[in-house]
Write a protein that holds these residues in place. Structure first.
Motif, PDB file in Angstrom:
ATOM      1  N   PHE A 132       0.833  -1.204   0.000  1.00 14.47           N
ATOM      2  CA  PHE A 132       0.000   0.000   0.000  1.00 14.47           C
ATOM      3  C   PHE A 132       0.866   1.252   0.000  1.00 14.47           C
ATOM      4  O   PHE A 132       2.047   1.213   0.327  1.00 14.47           O
ATOM      5  N   LEU A 133       0.249   2.338  -0.390  1.00 13.38           N
ATOM      6  CA  LEU A 133       0.867   3.656  -0.335  1.00 13.38           C
ATOM      7  C   LEU A 133       0.165   4.444   0.759  1.00 13.38           C
ATOM      8  O   LEU A 133      -1.054   4.346   0.918  1.00 13.38           O
ATOM      9  N   MET A 134       0.937   5.214   1.505  1.00 10.74           N
ATOM     10  CA  MET A 134       0.379   6.099   2.516  1.00 10.74           C
ATOM     11  C   MET A 134       0.730   7.522   2.106  1.00 10.74           C
ATOM     12  O   MET A 134       1.874   7.794   1.730  1.00 10.74           O
ATOM     13  N   ALA A 135      -0.243   8.422   2.164  1.00 11.17           N
ATOM     14  CA  ALA A 135      -0.024   9.812   1.768  1.00 11.17           C
ATOM     15  C   ALA A 135      -0.552  10.757   2.838  1.00 11.17           C
ATOM     16  O   ALA A 135      -1.609  10.530   3.416  1.00 11.17           O
ATOM     17  N   TYR A 136       0.225  11.793   3.098  1.00  5.71           N
ATOM     18  CA  TYR A 136      -0.166  12.867   4.012  1.00  5.71           C
ATOM     19  C   TYR A 136      -0.248  14.158   3.227  1.00  5.71           C
ATOM     20  O   TYR A 136       0.648  14.457   2.431  1.00  5.71           O
ATOM     21  N   LEU A 137      -1.294  14.936   3.466  1.00  5.14           N
ATOM     22  CA  LEU A 137      -1.396  16.245   2.846  1.00  5.14           C
ATOM     23  C   LEU A 137      -0.190  17.066   3.264  1.00  5.14           C
ATOM     24  O   LEU A 137       0.155  17.127   4.437  1.00  5.14           O
ATOM     25  N   TYR A 138       0.491  17.653   2.290  1.00  4.81           N
ATOM     26  CA  TYR A 138       1.694  18.431   2.583  1.00  4.81           C
ATOM     27  C   TYR A 138       1.307  19.851   2.945  1.00  4.81           C
ATOM     28  O   TYR A 138       0.655  20.544   2.173  1.00  4.81           O
ATOM     29  N   ARG A 139       1.685  20.257   4.159  1.00  9.28           N
ATOM     30  CA  ARG A 139       1.418  21.609   4.639  1.00  9.28           C
ATOM     31  C   ARG A 139       2.689  22.166   5.255  1.00  9.28           C
ATOM     32  O   ARG A 139       3.248  21.562   6.166  1.00  9.28           O
ATOM     33  N   PHE A 152      12.887   9.726   2.872  1.00  6.40           N
ATOM     34  CA  PHE A 152      12.322   8.876   1.829  1.00  6.40           C
ATOM     35  C   PHE A 152      10.975   9.361   1.310  1.00  6.40           C
ATOM     36  O   PHE A 152      10.345   8.687   0.503  1.00  6.40           O
ATOM     37  N   ALA A 153      10.517  10.521   1.774  1.00 10.70           N
ATOM     38  CA  ALA A 153       9.225  11.048   1.326  1.00 10.70           C
ATOM     39  C   ALA A 153       9.292  11.420  -0.148  1.00 10.70           C
ATOM     40  O   ALA A 153      10.289  11.934  -0.630  1.00 10.70           O
ATOM     41  N   ARG A 154       8.225  11.147  -0.838  1.00 10.76           N
ATOM     42  CA  ARG A 154       8.083  11.513  -2.248  1.00 10.76           C
ATOM     43  C   ARG A 154       6.944  12.519  -2.345  1.00 10.76           C
ATOM     44  O   ARG A 154       5.829  12.240  -1.904  1.00 10.76           O
ATOM     45  N   LEU A 164       2.730  14.031   0.660  1.00 12.76           N
ATOM     46  CA  LEU A 164       3.964  13.292   0.900  1.00 12.76           C
ATOM     47  C   LEU A 164       3.583  11.813   0.889  1.00 12.76           C
ATOM     48  O   LEU A 164       2.747  11.380   1.674  1.00 12.76           O
ATOM     49  N   CYS A 165       4.179  11.042  -0.017  1.00 12.23           N
ATOM     50  CA  CYS A 165       3.799   9.638  -0.196  1.00 12.23           C
ATOM     51  C   CYS A 165       4.917   8.700   0.237  1.00 12.23           C
ATOM     52  O   CYS A 165       6.100   8.983   0.022  1.00 12.23           O
ATOM     53  N   PHE A 166       4.500   7.585   0.826  1.00 14.28           N
ATOM     54  CA  PHE A 166       5.419   6.561   1.320  1.00 14.28           C
ATOM     55  C   PHE A 166       4.875   5.193   0.914  1.00 14.28           C
ATOM     56  O   PHE A 166       3.734   4.862   1.229  1.00 14.28           O
ATOM     57  N   PRO A 167       5.693   4.335   0.230  1.00 10.94           N
ATOM     58  CA  PRO A 167       5.244   2.989  -0.125  1.00 10.94           C
ATOM     59  C   PRO A 167       5.594   1.972   0.979  1.00 10.94           C
ATOM     60  O   PRO A 167       6.665   2.056   1.591  1.00 10.94           O
ATOM     61  N   PHE A 168       4.676   1.026   1.222  1.00 14.04           N
ATOM     62  CA  PHE A 168       4.862  -0.007   2.238  1.00 14.04           C
ATOM     63  C   PHE A 168       4.508  -1.377   1.686  1.00 14.04           C
ATOM     64  O   PHE A 168       3.663  -1.517   0.799  1.00 14.04           O
ATOM     65  N   ARG A 169       5.173  -2.398   2.259  1.00 19.62           N
ATOM     66  CA  ARG A 169       4.806  -3.779   1.978  1.00 19.62           C
ATOM     67  C   ARG A 169       3.534  -4.109   2.750  1.00 19.62           C
ATOM     68  O   ARG A 169       3.163  -3.360   3.670  1.00 19.62           O
TER      69      ARG A 169
END
Length: 180
Positions: A132-139, A152-154, A164-169
């Motif tokens: 899955f991907l986890m994303a946080y609104l960038y502020r 590692f934030a994208r 800001l997106c982060f990929p996880f297993r």
């Protein structure tokens, strides 16, 4: 007689003018775009809701006339001050991008205790074939989310907003091979 009170750490104001047996109240705040604000008139024995600020001419304004007897019943007369309170945050009302869902407790998805403690909500989750991907609104005006994975934030734009997106297993461990 007119009284003037400071609101919102001096950035706004509230005036109360007595006319016969009525109180004419007017208030103003800068429009920060963060949500809906309510205004209260405070007195020695309580407070009375004046209403919700509305956008007008680039600022937030409120005007309300109440009977002094009503304000006395609520303990707000004679007035001693005012309060402006964020009653509804627009952050929680954001449109969720297609294919994503809101997760209020993203820490429960993490496989590492350090990440579980750092993953505060809300976040967005999107399942993919590798986890899955986890994303946080960038502020810029908020603390950085998920600080252990800072490097590692994208930064990605989803439906016109930066996240800001982060990929996880599947077990909640970062997919570092996607990040490097």
């Amino acid at each position: 007689m007119e009284r003037r009170f400071s609101l919102w750490e001096g950035r706004g104001w509230l005036t109360v003018r007595e006319e016969k047996n009525r109180a004419v109240c007017a208030a103003q705040l800068p429009n920060d775009g963060k949500g809906l604000y309510k205004c209260w008139l405070t007195g020695g024995g309580g407070k009375a809701l004046l209403g919700t600020f509305v956008p007008q001419g680039g600022v937030l304004r409120l005007e309300r006339t109440l009977t002094i007897s009503e304000l006395e019943r609520q303990g707000a007369w004679p007035p001693e001050g005012g309060q402006a309170v964020l009653a509804f945050s627009f952050d929680g009302a954001e449109k969720i991008p297609a294919g994503w869902r809101r997760e209020d407790n993203p820490g429960r998805l993490m496989g590492e205790p350090l990440l579980a403690a750092a993953a505060k909500g809300p976040a967005l989750i999107c399942r993919d074939e590798r986890g899955f991907l986890m994303a946080y609104l960038y502020r810029k005006d908020r603390p950085f989310p998920l600080t252990p994975l800072f490097c590692f934030a994208r930064l990605e734009t989803l439906e016109g907003r930066d996240y800001l997106c982060f990929p996880f297993r599947p077990g909640g461990c970062p997919r570092l091979d996607d990040l490097l």
